[in-house]
Design an enzyme around this catalytic site. Structure first.
Site, PDB file in Angstrom:
ATOM      1  N   SER A 145       0.736  -1.208   0.045  1.00 39.97           N
ATOM      2  CA  SER A 145      -0.060  -0.026   0.132  1.00 39.97           C
ATOM      3  C   SER A 145       0.914   1.292   0.002  1.00 39.97           C
ATOM      4  CB  SER A 145      -0.689   0.071   1.254  1.00 39.97           C
ATOM      5  OG  SER A 145      -1.443   1.296   1.399  1.00 39.97           O
ATOM      6  N   TYR A 169      -1.500  -0.180  10.912  1.00 42.13           N
ATOM      7  CA  TYR A 169      -1.956  -1.003   9.433  1.00 42.13           C
ATOM      8  C   TYR A 169      -0.518  -0.709   8.689  1.00 42.13           C
ATOM      9  CZ  TYR A 169      -3.450  -1.267   4.862  1.00 42.13           C
ATOM     10  OH  TYR A 169      -3.666  -1.710   3.208  1.00 42.13           O
ATOM     11  N   LYS A 173       2.091  -3.586   6.840  1.00 41.19           N
ATOM     12  CA  LYS A 173       2.361  -3.611   5.432  1.00 41.19           C
ATOM     13  C   LYS A 173       3.934  -3.656   5.333  1.00 41.19           C
ATOM     14  CE  LYS A 173      -1.542  -4.374   3.555  1.00 41.19           C
ATOM     15  NZ  LYS A 173      -1.863  -5.506   3.038  1.00 41.19           N
TER      16      LYS A 173
HETATM   17  P1  NAD Z   1     -11.049  -6.321   1.391  1.00 43.00           P
HETATM   18  O1  NAD Z   1     -11.601  -6.369   2.775  1.00 43.00           O
HETATM   19  O2  NAD Z   1     -12.426  -6.149   0.617  1.00 43.00           O
HETATM   20  O3  NAD Z   1     -10.643  -8.019   0.955  1.00 43.00           O
HETATM   21  C1  NAD Z   1      -9.920  -8.711   1.978  1.00 43.00           C
HETATM   22  C2  NAD Z   1     -10.384 -10.066   1.777  1.00 43.00           C
HETATM   23  O4  NAD Z   1      -9.554 -10.988   2.710  1.00 43.00           O
HETATM   24  C3  NAD Z   1     -11.796 -10.203   2.327  1.00 43.00           C
HETATM   25  O5  NAD Z   1     -12.640 -10.919   1.537  1.00 43.00           O
HETATM   26  C4  NAD Z   1     -11.724 -10.976   3.654  1.00 43.00           C
HETATM   27  O6  NAD Z   1     -12.912 -11.549   3.977  1.00 43.00           O
HETATM   28  C5  NAD Z   1     -10.554 -11.682   3.713  1.00 43.00           C
HETATM   29  N1  NAD Z   1      -9.982 -11.971   4.793  1.00 43.00           N
HETATM   30  C6  NAD Z   1      -9.333 -11.183   5.818  1.00 43.00           C
HETATM   31  N2  NAD Z   1      -8.804 -11.747   6.600  1.00 43.00           N
HETATM   32  C7  NAD Z   1      -8.641 -12.962   6.477  1.00 43.00           C
HETATM   33  C8  NAD Z   1      -8.121 -14.249   7.110  1.00 43.00           C
HETATM   34  N3  NAD Z   1      -7.545 -14.142   8.113  1.00 43.00           N
HETATM   35  N4  NAD Z   1      -8.372 -15.431   6.220  1.00 43.00           N
HETATM   36  C9  NAD Z   1      -8.728 -15.469   5.063  1.00 43.00           C
HETATM   37  N5  NAD Z   1      -9.430 -14.345   4.484  1.00 43.00           N
HETATM   38  C10 NAD Z   1      -9.350 -13.163   5.107  1.00 43.00           C
HETATM   39  O7  NAD Z   1      -9.989  -5.615   0.863  1.00 43.00           O
HETATM   40  P2  NAD Z   1      -9.558  -5.001  -0.221  1.00 43.00           P
HETATM   41  O8  NAD Z   1      -9.919  -3.595  -0.386  1.00 43.00           O
HETATM   42  O9  NAD Z   1      -9.921  -5.906  -1.568  1.00 43.00           O
HETATM   43  O10 NAD Z   1      -7.983  -5.067  -0.071  1.00 43.00           O
HETATM   44  C11 NAD Z   1      -7.152  -6.061  -0.370  1.00 43.00           C
HETATM   45  C12 NAD Z   1      -5.745  -6.169  -0.186  1.00 43.00           C
HETATM   46  O11 NAD Z   1      -5.218  -4.880  -0.396  1.00 43.00           O
HETATM   47  C13 NAD Z   1      -5.531  -5.903   1.464  1.00 43.00           C
HETATM   48  O12 NAD Z   1      -4.508  -6.623   1.800  1.00 43.00           O
HETATM   49  C14 NAD Z   1      -5.297  -4.408   1.663  1.00 43.00           C
HETATM   50  O13 NAD Z   1      -4.639  -4.140   2.802  1.00 43.00           O
HETATM   51  C15 NAD Z   1      -4.784  -4.148   0.427  1.00 43.00           C
HETATM   52  N6  NAD Z   1      -4.870  -2.677   0.207  1.00 43.00           N
HETATM   53  C16 NAD Z   1      -6.134  -2.194   0.116  1.00 43.00           C
HETATM   54  C17 NAD Z   1      -6.431  -0.672  -0.317  1.00 43.00           C
HETATM   55  C18 NAD Z   1      -7.671  -0.266  -0.463  1.00 43.00           C
HETATM   56  O14 NAD Z   1      -7.879   0.958  -0.406  1.00 43.00           O
HETATM   57  N7  NAD Z   1      -8.814  -1.078  -0.657  1.00 43.00           N
HETATM   58  C19 NAD Z   1      -5.274  -0.048  -0.666  1.00 43.00           C
HETATM   59  C20 NAD Z   1      -3.859  -0.510  -0.611  1.00 43.00           C
HETATM   60  C21 NAD Z   1      -3.855  -1.883  -0.027  1.00 43.00           C
END
Ligand code: NAD
Ligand code: UDP
Length: 369
Positions: A145, A169, A173
């Site tokens: 991120s 958070y 990362k």
């Molecule tokens: P999201 O919460 O929609 O998706 C994450 C998924 O992981 C969910 O389906 C959740 O149920 C699953 N999950 C969580 N903990 C789990 C576990 N212990 N075991 C199995 N599954 C688990 O989030 P997103 O927006 O799709 O983000 C995906 C990744 O990208 C994350 O790692 C997040 O930190 C990173 N990210 C997101 C953003 C953003 O703004 N959305 C920005 C930068 C990085």
């Protein structure tokens, strides 16, 4: 065509990426505990990809869904087995690569519950890496991120900018990024492009602000409770679930005084994952670190106006104090991703708002409706 394990594949970015990968002919196993998502997202993305269900959690030889937690060895082993097993239970092909989306992502929650964040994000990643070693799979795309850059000193931000996260958070990362550098054999001082003496193929993708939805409006972002992030909040104002948008700060050193971010359409981001995956599989073992952003900055007020235009609904705004911990401007330098992958964003703010509205208006209460 590869067989790929997608952790967190039911989530916002994961579901869009799964669709793009299936359409490109890859076979997938999704592992998700649904702690922040719904199995409906997987059903819908499978339908969008033209797949026919052949059993519970099973779509022919293209897709398997395994419910489980990345912190548990047996869940991971089940997911690897769902790829390798022959017959109706499996895809008859070992996992060649993993895209690791699963994790917790809410900054405020990470301040309140740091131990849970370290457990899911760091311990979960370590457990996954151990399972990959057990199953002889050494190719990984990791969701990092732009939050790693904290208050950036240079904008647009290159991958060489200091990693200086400012919340738990971001710390998790940064810790996983360091863990991956060590696993690749590149050490903590890793640069953006390095060979891996340990034979790993790893991409650390630093996303800027992923927003929007698939143009069909069938899959999209479905946050729990009151959204913290700008786009889901604005969409909920447009659909009538919230009365107005509170704009956090109108005295930032930006053209209109409101915060500036690099918003990236989730379908562009999904393409970036496909291209990173295919590059890793085709090239020599390496550790690659890439910004995925557009390189363009957009202010909060510009977002509100564009969403009004796309939805035809008013977005009343209320100018309030700055939110603690916010930076004025965060914009990617995306040149390295363009050079290494040939990837650049194709979709701008209008498409983001149009597709975000297609999702929100068809699913005012997300997957729960
Ligand atoms: P999201 O919460 O929609 O998706 C994450 C998924 O992981 C969910 O389906 C959740 O149920 C699953 N999950 C969580 N903990 C789990 C576990 N212990 N075991 C199995 N599954 C688990 O989030 P997103 O927006 O799709 O983000 C995906 C990744 O990208 C994350 O790692 C997040 O930190 C990173 N990210 C997101 C953003 C953003 O703004 N959305 C920005 C930068 C990085
Ligand atoms: N923002 C806002 N009101 C909100 C949510 C966000 O004014 O209800 C602003 C925030 O201050 C920042 C921008 O919108 O300038 C993007 O915030 P978001 O939380 O979506 O992303 P991040 O700050 O994590 O980059």
């Amino acid at each position: 065509m590869a067989t790929v394990l997608i952790t967190g594949g039911a989530g916002f970015i994961g579901s869009h990426t799964c669709l793009v990968l299936l359409q490109a002919g890859h076979r997938l196993v999704i592992l998700d505990d649904f702690s922040n998502s719904s199995p409906r997202a997987v059903e819908r993305l499978a339908e969008l990809a033209g797949l026919i269900p052949t059993g519970p959690g099973s779509w022919g030889d293209a897709l398997r869904l395994v419910q489980g937690d990345i912190r548990h060895d047996h869940s991971l082993d089940l997911a690897f087995a769902a790829a390798q097993s022959s017959g109706p239970a499996g895809l008859d092909a070992p996992v060649e690569a993993v895209i690791h989306f699963a994790g917790l992502k809410a900054v405020g929650e990470s301040v309140a519950e740091p131990l849970r964040y370290w457990d899911v994000n760091l311990h979960g990643s370590r457990t996954l890496l151990e399972a990959m070693e057990r199953h002889s799979c050494r190719c990984l795309v990791f969701s990092s991120s732009a939050t790693l850059y904290g208050y950036p000193e240079t904008v647009p931000i290159p991958e060489t900018a200091p990693v200086q996260p400012i919340n738990p958070y971001g710390h998790t990362k940064a810790a996983v990024e360091m863990l991956l550098a060590d696993v690749a054999g590149c050490g903590a001082g890793a640069t953006a492009e390095m060979e891996s003496p340990n034979g790993w193929r790893i991409a650390r993708l630093r996303y800027f602000n992923p927003v929007g939805a698939h143009p069909s409006g069938q899959i999209g972002e479905d946050p729990d409770g009151i959204p913290n992030n700008l786009f889901p909040f604005v969409s909920q104002v447009a659909v009538g679930r919230r009365p107005s948008l509170r704009v956090f700060g109108s005295d930032w050193p930006t053209p209109d005084g409101t915060g500036v971010r690099d918003y990236i359409h989730v379908m562009d981001l999904a393409e970036g994952h496909r291209m990173a995956l295919e590059a890793l599989l085709a090239e020599e073992p390496q550790l690659l670190t890439l910004n995925l952003g557009s390189g363009r900055g957009i202010s909060v007020l510009e977002v509100a106006r564009a969403f009004e235009a796309a939805s035809g609904r008013p977005i009343p705004v209320e100018l309030v104090a700055r939110r603690p911990g916010d930076a004025a401007v965060t914009v990617a330098d995306p040149a390295l991703a363009a050079r290494r992958l040939g990837w650049r964003t194709q979709l701008g703010l209008d498409a983001i708002c149009r597709d975000g509205w297609a999702w929100q208006s068809a699913n005012p209460h997300g997957y729960a409706a």
